[in-house]
Design a protein around this motif. Sequence first.
Motif, PDB file in Angstrom:
ATOM      1  N   MET A 238     -44.983  41.632 131.007  1.00  0.00           N
ATOM      2  CA  MET A 238     -44.499  40.321 131.423  1.00  0.00           C
ATOM      3  C   MET A 238     -43.563  40.492 132.609  1.00  0.00           C
ATOM      4  N   LYS A 239     -43.686  39.645 133.564  1.00  0.00           N
ATOM      5  CA  LYS A 239     -42.800  39.642 134.726  1.00  0.00           C
ATOM      6  C   LYS A 239     -41.648  38.685 134.463  1.00  0.00           C
ATOM      7  N   TYR A 240     -40.558  38.927 135.165  1.00  0.00           N
ATOM      8  CA  TYR A 240     -39.347  38.121 134.978  1.00  0.00           C
ATOM      9  C   TYR A 240     -38.802  37.680 136.325  1.00  0.00           C
ATOM     10  N   LEU A 241     -37.956  36.661 136.275  1.00  0.00           N
ATOM     11  CA  LEU A 241     -37.207  36.223 137.443  1.00  0.00           C
ATOM     12  C   LEU A 241     -35.800  36.804 137.340  1.00  0.00           C
ATOM     13  N   ASP A 242     -35.226  37.204 138.453  1.00  0.00           N
ATOM     14  CA  ASP A 242     -33.864  37.741 138.476  1.00  0.00           C
ATOM     15  C   ASP A 242     -33.067  37.056 139.574  1.00  0.00           C
ATOM     16  N   TYR A 243     -31.817  36.702 139.225  1.00  0.00           N
ATOM     17  CA  TYR A 243     -30.937  36.051 140.198  1.00  0.00           C
ATOM     18  C   TYR A 243     -29.505  36.163 139.705  1.00  0.00           C
ATOM     19  N   LYS A 244     -28.635  36.706 140.530  1.00  0.00           N
ATOM     20  CA  LYS A 244     -27.204  36.817 140.238  1.00  0.00           C
ATOM     21  C   LYS A 244     -26.917  37.464 138.886  1.00  0.00           C
ATOM     22  N   GLY A 245     -27.724  38.456 138.512  1.00  0.00           N
ATOM     23  CA  GLY A 245     -27.505  39.153 137.257  1.00  0.00           C
ATOM     24  C   GLY A 245     -28.110  38.472 136.040  1.00  0.00           C
ATOM     25  N   TYR A 246     -28.825  37.388 136.227  1.00  0.00           N
ATOM     26  CA  TYR A 246     -29.474  36.673 135.138  1.00  0.00           C
ATOM     27  C   TYR A 246     -30.982  36.896 135.219  1.00  0.00           C
ATOM     28  N   THR A 247     -31.626  36.974 134.062  1.00  0.00           N
ATOM     29  CA  THR A 247     -33.065  37.212 133.977  1.00  0.00           C
ATOM     30  C   THR A 247     -33.713  36.030 133.285  1.00  0.00           C
ATOM     31  N   GLY A 248     -34.836  35.589 133.829  1.00  0.00           N
ATOM     32  CA  GLY A 248     -35.530  34.451 133.253  1.00  0.00           C
ATOM     33  C   GLY A 248     -36.976  34.759 132.930  1.00  0.00           C
ATOM     34  N   SER A 249     -37.478  34.119 131.893  1.00  0.00           N
ATOM     35  CA  SER A 249     -38.876  34.281 131.489  1.00  0.00           C
ATOM     36  C   SER A 249     -39.772  33.410 132.361  1.00  0.00           C
ATOM     37  N   ILE A 250     -41.056  33.742 132.349  1.00  0.00           N
ATOM     38  CA  ILE A 250     -42.070  32.951 133.051  1.00  0.00           C
ATOM     39  C   ILE A 250     -43.178  32.654 132.049  1.00  0.00           C
ATOM     40  N   GLU A 251     -43.390  31.382 131.764  1.00  0.00           N
ATOM     41  CA  GLU A 251     -44.437  30.978 130.827  1.00  0.00           C
ATOM     42  C   GLU A 251     -45.242  29.849 131.444  1.00  0.00           C
TER      43      GLU A 251
ATOM     44  N   PHE B  60     -42.846  27.242 133.169  1.00  0.00           N
ATOM     45  CA  PHE B  60     -41.509  26.989 132.642  1.00  0.00           C
ATOM     46  C   PHE B  60     -40.907  28.303 132.167  1.00  0.00           C
ATOM     47  N   GLY B  61     -39.630  28.274 131.871  1.00  0.00           N
ATOM     48  CA  GLY B  61     -38.975  29.467 131.350  1.00  0.00           C
ATOM     49  C   GLY B  61     -37.563  29.166 130.928  1.00  0.00           C
ATOM     50  N   GLN B  62     -36.900  30.228 130.454  1.00  0.00           N
ATOM     51  CA  GLN B  62     -35.495  30.108 130.071  1.00  0.00           C
ATOM     52  C   GLN B  62     -34.782  31.400 130.417  1.00  0.00           C
TER      53      GLN B  62
ATOM     54  N   SER C 293     -32.836  26.271 130.867  1.00  0.00           N
ATOM     55  CA  SER C 293     -34.279  26.251 131.090  1.00  0.00           C
ATOM     56  C   SER C 293     -34.585  25.710 132.485  1.00  0.00           C
ATOM     57  N   TYR C 294     -35.817  25.915 132.902  1.00  0.00           N
ATOM     58  CA  TYR C 294     -36.255  25.513 134.238  1.00  0.00           C
ATOM     59  C   TYR C 294     -37.769  25.360 134.207  1.00  0.00           C
TER      60      TYR C 294
ATOM     61  N   THR D 275     -45.438  25.188 140.719  1.00  0.00           N
ATOM     62  CA  THR D 275     -45.918  26.420 141.350  1.00  0.00           C
ATOM     63  C   THR D 275     -44.896  27.523 141.102  1.00  0.00           C
ATOM     64  N   GLY D 276     -45.292  28.744 141.409  1.00  0.00           N
ATOM     65  CA  GLY D 276     -44.359  29.855 141.271  1.00  0.00           C
ATOM     66  C   GLY D 276     -43.131  29.666 142.130  1.00  0.00           C
ATOM     67  N   LYS D 277     -43.334  29.182 143.339  1.00  0.00           N
ATOM     68  CA  LYS D 277     -42.217  28.949 144.256  1.00  0.00           C
ATOM     69  C   LYS D 277     -41.267  27.895 143.696  1.00  0.00           C
ATOM     70  N   HIS D 278     -41.816  26.814 143.143  1.00  0.00           N
ATOM     71  CA  HIS D 278     -40.985  25.760 142.544  1.00  0.00           C
ATOM     72  C   HIS D 278     -40.246  26.283 141.315  1.00  0.00           C
ATOM     73  N   LEU D 279     -40.929  27.111 140.518  1.00  0.00           N
ATOM     74  CA  LEU D 279     -40.294  27.691 139.330  1.00  0.00           C
ATOM     75  C   LEU D 279     -39.106  28.553 139.738  1.00  0.00           C
ATOM     76  N   GLU D 280     -39.291  29.415 140.725  1.00  0.00           N
ATOM     77  CA  GLU D 280     -38.205  30.274 141.201  1.00  0.00           C
ATOM     78  C   GLU D 280     -37.028  29.462 141.714  1.00  0.00           C
ATOM     79  N   GLN D 281     -37.306  28.388 142.449  1.00  0.00           N
ATOM     80  CA  GLN D 281     -36.221  27.565 142.985  1.00  0.00           C
ATOM     81  C   GLN D 281     -35.466  26.856 141.864  1.00  0.00           C
ATOM     82  N   ASP D 282     -36.196  26.332 140.877  1.00  0.00           N
ATOM     83  CA  ASP D 282     -35.531  25.642 139.769  1.00  0.00           C
ATOM     84  C   ASP D 282     -34.715  26.638 138.934  1.00  0.00           C
ATOM     85  N   PHE D 283     -35.200  27.867 138.799  1.00  0.00           N
ATOM     86  CA  PHE D 283     -34.462  28.927 138.112  1.00  0.00           C
ATOM     87  C   PHE D 283     -33.140  29.195 138.836  1.00  0.00           C
ATOM     88  N   ARG D 284     -33.201  29.395 140.139  1.00  0.00           N
ATOM     89  CA  ARG D 284     -31.975  29.649 140.910  1.00  0.00           C
ATOM     90  C   ARG D 284     -31.029  28.449 140.843  1.00  0.00           C
TER      91      ARG D 284
END
Length: 113
Positions: free
Chosen positions: A1-14, A23-25, A34-35, A39-48
């Motif tokens: 599974m791949k994850y999102l990372d930003y400022k020391g926080y890790t998020g799931s991708i589902e 979506f993810g948390q 949660s976010y 699209t992947g780009k929109h998911l990453e932006q909402d995560f950040r």
Amino acid sequence: MKYLDYKGYTGSIEYSPEDNLLFGQVLGLRGLISYEGETGKHLEQDFRDAIDTYLNECKASGKSPEKPFKGSFNVRISPALHQQAALLAMETKVSLNNFVAEAIRSRVGKESV
């Protein structure tokens, strides 16, 4: 599974096929952040954005943000396994903490290959 990372926080991708939505948390926190995105780009932006909002809310309220994966956790194992690990650690002249950390490093390394 791949994850999102930003400022020391890790998020799931589902993915939700019913909603046609990604979506993810944020992982490793007691609270829920949660976010989502179409699209992947929109998911990453909402995560950040979710992380930035969380950090800004913490700052505004004067509380320290929760830090995920602090490097300290409790592990519950059987007394027999605890004894075996402690004895092996003593035999190799390392602390039980270092023994367990090396065992985890060994396993994680095998999984990432």
